[in-house]
Design a protein around this motif. Structure first.
Motif, mmCIF file in Angstrom:
data_model
loop_
_atom_site.group_PDB
_atom_site.id
_atom_site.type_symbol
_atom_site.label_atom_id
_atom_site.label_comp_id
_atom_site.label_asym_id
_atom_site.label_seq_id
_atom_site.Cartn_x
_atom_site.Cartn_y
_atom_site.Cartn_z
ATOM 1 N N THR A 85 0.823 -1.210 0.000
ATOM 2 C CA THR A 85 0.000 0.000 0.000
ATOM 3 C C THR A 85 0.856 1.258 0.000
ATOM 4 O OG1 THR A 85 -0.277 -0.109 2.413
ATOM 5 C CG2 THR A 85 -2.021 -1.069 1.071
ATOM 6 N N ASP A 86 1.972 1.230 0.725
ATOM 7 C CA ASP A 86 2.879 2.388 0.706
ATOM 8 C C ASP A 86 3.435 2.618 -0.699
ATOM 9 O OD1 ASP A 86 2.488 2.852 3.393
ATOM 10 O OD2 ASP A 86 4.423 2.011 4.037
ATOM 11 N N ASP A 112 0.585 3.852 -2.956
ATOM 12 C CA ASP A 112 0.275 5.243 -2.617
ATOM 13 C C ASP A 112 1.350 6.189 -3.161
ATOM 14 O OD1 ASP A 112 -2.032 4.481 -1.313
ATOM 15 O OD2 ASP A 112 -1.152 4.591 0.703
#
Length: 128
Positions: free
Chosen positions: A45-46, A49
């Motif tokens: 997710t990092d 993102d």
């Protein structure tokens, strides 16, 4: 202790072959794997993102984004369920092991020499 046999089934009558040591030694694996999956999800997710929305703002990019965002949200939610599930298996195995030990103690007390002398069946193991 640690092994329960029950008759009435096919074969040698073994229904359960639970070894509390096996339960206790295997349980941490589920917690460890839950942590690894959580770390992988955070890294994913990092990274995603950090990429922003590289598909662009043209019509084709907007169409992609409209499909991608809900799908990504669903996948992340499902991964969180897996993470929680693995952690709960660890807890359940420890609880099962503890419960099995207590059950073995209870059964042993019901058939101890003291309990076998008779008396009130509601007070098994007391010899009264």
């Amino acid at each position: 202790m640690g092994k329960t046999e029950m008759g009435g089934g096919p074969g040698d009558g073994k229904v359960l072959d639970i070894k509390t040591a096996d339960l206790k030694s295997a349980a941490p694996t589920f917690s460890e794997q839950s942590g690894k999956l959580r770390d992988a999800l955070l890294e994913l997710t990092d990274t995603l993102d950090g990429l922003g929305k590289p598909w662009g703002a043209d019509d084709q990019g907007k169409q992609f984004g409209e499909s991608y965002e809900p799908a990504r949200t669903k996948i992340e939610a499902k991964a969180k369920i897996l993470i929680a599930g693995l952690a709960s298996i660890h807890e359940a195995m420890v609880d099962m092991s503890d419960g099995h030990i207590e059950n073995d103690k209870l059964i042993a007390s019901m058939f101890s020499k003291k309990g076998a002398k008779g008396g009130d069946p509601g007070k098994a193991g007391t010899g009264k």
